[in-house]
Design a protein around this motif. Structure first.
Motif, PDB file in Angstrom:
ATOM      1  N   GLY A   1      29.478  18.150  24.975  1.00 27.45           N
ATOM      2  CA  GLY A   1      30.311  17.122  23.928  1.00 27.45           C
ATOM      3  C   GLY A   1      31.026  17.262  23.745  1.00 27.45           C
ATOM      4  O   GLY A   1      32.117  17.266  22.524  1.00 27.45           O
ATOM      5  N   MET A   2      32.150  18.125  24.014  1.00 24.93           N
ATOM      6  CA  MET A   2      33.029  18.983  24.185  1.00 24.93           C
ATOM      7  C   MET A   2      34.762  18.172  24.706  1.00 24.93           C
ATOM      8  O   MET A   2      34.925  17.348  25.558  1.00 24.93           O
ATOM      9  N   SER A   3      35.416  17.580  23.578  1.00 29.68           N
ATOM     10  CA  SER A   3      37.158  17.140  23.893  1.00 29.68           C
ATOM     11  C   SER A   3      37.309  17.062  24.889  1.00 29.68           C
ATOM     12  O   SER A   3      37.162  18.590  25.103  1.00 29.68           O
ATOM     13  N   VAL A   4      38.153  16.028  25.432  1.00 30.27           N
ATOM     14  CA  VAL A   4      38.769  16.541  26.532  1.00 30.27           C
ATOM     15  C   VAL A   4      40.150  17.587  26.800  1.00 30.27           C
ATOM     16  O   VAL A   4      40.345  18.358  27.036  1.00 30.27           O
ATOM     17  N   GLU A   5      40.364  17.212  24.756  1.00 30.63           N
ATOM     18  CA  GLU A   5      41.678  17.830  24.500  1.00 30.63           C
ATOM     19  C   GLU A   5      41.183  19.709  23.779  1.00 30.63           C
ATOM     20  O   GLU A   5      42.249  20.774  23.989  1.00 30.63           O
ATOM     21  N   SER A   6      39.396  19.584  23.045  1.00 32.24           N
ATOM     22  CA  SER A   6      39.325  21.162  23.864  1.00 32.24           C
ATOM     23  C   SER A   6      39.387  21.626  25.021  1.00 32.24           C
ATOM     24  O   SER A   6      39.428  22.398  25.065  1.00 32.24           O
ATOM     25  N   LEU A   7      39.379  21.049  26.064  1.00 33.85           N
ATOM     26  CA  LEU A   7      39.038  20.994  26.987  1.00 33.85           C
ATOM     27  C   LEU A   7      40.068  21.950  27.989  1.00 33.85           C
ATOM     28  O   LEU A   7      40.528  22.641  28.451  1.00 33.85           O
ATOM     29  N   ILE A   8      40.483  20.924  27.921  1.00 33.36           N
ATOM     30  CA  ILE A   8      42.620  21.266  27.836  1.00 33.36           C
ATOM     31  C   ILE A   8      42.800  23.042  27.604  1.00 33.36           C
ATOM     32  O   ILE A   8      43.726  23.320  27.794  1.00 33.36           O
ATOM     33  N   GLU A   9      42.641  23.192  25.804  1.00 34.32           N
ATOM     34  CA  GLU A   9      42.981  24.103  25.480  1.00 34.32           C
ATOM     35  C   GLU A   9      42.411  24.932  25.927  1.00 34.32           C
ATOM     36  O   GLU A   9      42.655  26.441  26.641  1.00 34.32           O
TER      37      GLU A   9
ATOM     38  N   ILE B   1      41.488  25.300  29.275  1.00 39.02           N
ATOM     39  CA  ILE B   1      42.520  25.612  30.503  1.00 39.02           C
ATOM     40  C   ILE B   1      42.873  26.243  30.126  1.00 39.02           C
ATOM     41  O   ILE B   1      43.786  27.200  31.212  1.00 39.02           O
ATOM     42  N   ASN B   2      44.405  25.923  29.655  1.00 37.43           N
ATOM     43  CA  ASN B   2      45.389  26.563  28.835  1.00 37.43           C
ATOM     44  C   ASN B   2      45.192  27.679  28.690  1.00 37.43           C
ATOM     45  O   ASN B   2      46.521  28.772  28.742  1.00 37.43           O
ATOM     46  N   LEU B   3      44.314  28.369  27.956  1.00 37.60           N
ATOM     47  CA  LEU B   3      44.130  29.523  27.139  1.00 37.60           C
ATOM     48  C   LEU B   3      43.356  30.276  28.838  1.00 37.60           C
ATOM     49  O   LEU B   3      43.941  31.244  28.984  1.00 37.60           O
ATOM     50  N   TYR B   4      43.052  29.278  29.562  1.00 36.95           N
ATOM     51  CA  TYR B   4      42.732  30.703  30.940  1.00 36.95           C
ATOM     52  C   TYR B   4      43.110  30.585  31.954  1.00 36.95           C
ATOM     53  O   TYR B   4      43.844  31.716  32.292  1.00 36.95           O
ATOM     54  N   ASN B   5      44.615  29.446  31.733  1.00 41.59           N
ATOM     55  CA  ASN B   5      45.605  30.132  33.162  1.00 41.59           C
ATOM     56  C   ASN B   5      47.046  30.800  31.776  1.00 41.59           C
ATOM     57  O   ASN B   5      47.290  32.042  32.459  1.00 41.59           O
ATOM     58  N   GLU B   6      46.766  31.441  30.412  1.00 40.36           N
ATOM     59  CA  GLU B   6      47.172  32.484  30.186  1.00 40.36           C
ATOM     60  C   GLU B   6      46.310  34.064  30.573  1.00 40.36           C
ATOM     61  O   GLU B   6      47.225  35.003  30.163  1.00 40.36           O
ATOM     62  N   HIS B   7      45.641  34.020  30.865  1.00 40.38           N
ATOM     63  CA  HIS B   7      44.359  35.168  31.540  1.00 40.38           C
ATOM     64  C   HIS B   7      44.044  36.354  30.595  1.00 40.38           C
ATOM     65  O   HIS B   7      43.783  35.565  29.400  1.00 40.38           O
ATOM     66  N   LYS B   8      43.975  37.295  30.763  1.00 38.97           N
ATOM     67  CA  LYS B   8      42.549  38.340  29.975  1.00 38.97           C
ATOM     68  C   LYS B   8      43.366  37.618  27.991  1.00 38.97           C
ATOM     69  O   LYS B   8      42.773  38.497  27.777  1.00 38.97           O
TER      70      LYS B   8
ATOM     71  N   ARG C   1      41.125  35.649  26.312  1.00 37.66           N
ATOM     72  CA  ARG C   1      39.615  35.058  26.565  1.00 37.66           C
ATOM     73  C   ARG C   1      38.618  35.115  25.596  1.00 37.66           C
ATOM     74  O   ARG C   1      38.261  34.304  25.353  1.00 37.66           O
ATOM     75  N   GLU C   2      39.278  36.116  24.412  1.00 37.59           N
ATOM     76  CA  GLU C   2      38.509  36.343  22.822  1.00 37.59           C
ATOM     77  C   GLU C   2      38.206  34.443  22.990  1.00 37.59           C
ATOM     78  O   GLU C   2      37.384  34.162  21.919  1.00 37.59           O
ATOM     79  N   ALA C   3      40.070  34.032  22.517  1.00 37.01           N
ATOM     80  CA  ALA C   3      39.632  32.936  22.039  1.00 37.01           C
ATOM     81  C   ALA C   3      39.017  31.353  22.901  1.00 37.01           C
ATOM     82  O   ALA C   3      38.380  30.649  22.652  1.00 37.01           O
ATOM     83  N   GLN C   4      39.346  31.606  24.437  1.00 38.15           N
ATOM     84  CA  GLN C   4      37.997  30.768  25.555  1.00 38.15           C
ATOM     85  C   GLN C   4      36.751  30.440  24.856  1.00 38.15           C
ATOM     86  O   GLN C   4      36.137  30.069  25.250  1.00 38.15           O
TER      87      GLN C   4
END
Length: 141
Positions: free
Chosen positions: A57-65, A67-74, A77-80
């Motif tokens: 049920g996760m929204s596309v917008e939350s998934l994009i967020e 992915i953006n957090l993932y790309n910011e790296h370590k 990680r807590e926000a992810q």
């Protein structure tokens, strides 16, 4: 593997895979010498994750967020983890509600004959209640 093979392996429409790539939900898929998508295990793993999170049920917008957090790296990680945990909690609450509903329906099915008044009895019950209400009104006058 080409998009048709990836689509069949993941049980996801090709259009969905294209949309996920164009939205940035999965990494850009490498192209072969003919220009066709050539999925690697990396894109497949991302697609599996996105599929699971969308099913949760996760929204596309939350998934994009995410992915953006993932790309910011370590540093993110807590926000992810928080995004995934939030979706987990939502899904768990939904499951608990579904479990309650399933238990209720199971009980109703197990005791169906005890709970259902046959049609004629129901009609008689209704008429008796209506007569009683009329009698009660006439007594109060």
């Amino acid at each position: 593997m080409n998009i048709k093979e990836a689509s069949e392996r993941l049980n996801i429409p090709k259009e969905t895979l294209r949309y996920w790539e164009n939205s940035g939900l999965i990494p850009e898929v490498p192209r072969n010498s003919s220009g066709y998508r050539d999925y690697t295990e990396n894109e497949i793993k991302w697609a599996l994750f996105i599929k699971a999170m969308r099913n949760a049920g996760m929204s596309v917008e939350s998934l994009i967020e995410f992915i953006n957090l993932y790309n910011e790296h370590k540093s993110s990680r807590e926000a992810q983890k928080s995004l995934v945990k939030e979706q987990y909690d939502i899904l768990l609450a939904k499951r608990n509600e579904l479990d309650k509903t399933l238990n209720y329906l199971s009980y109703k099915l197990d005791h169906f004959e005890d709970h259902v008044i046959p049609f004629l009895e129901e009609e008689n019950y209704y008429e008796l209640r209506k007569e009683k209400m009329l009698d009660d009104k006439s007594e109060t006058k």
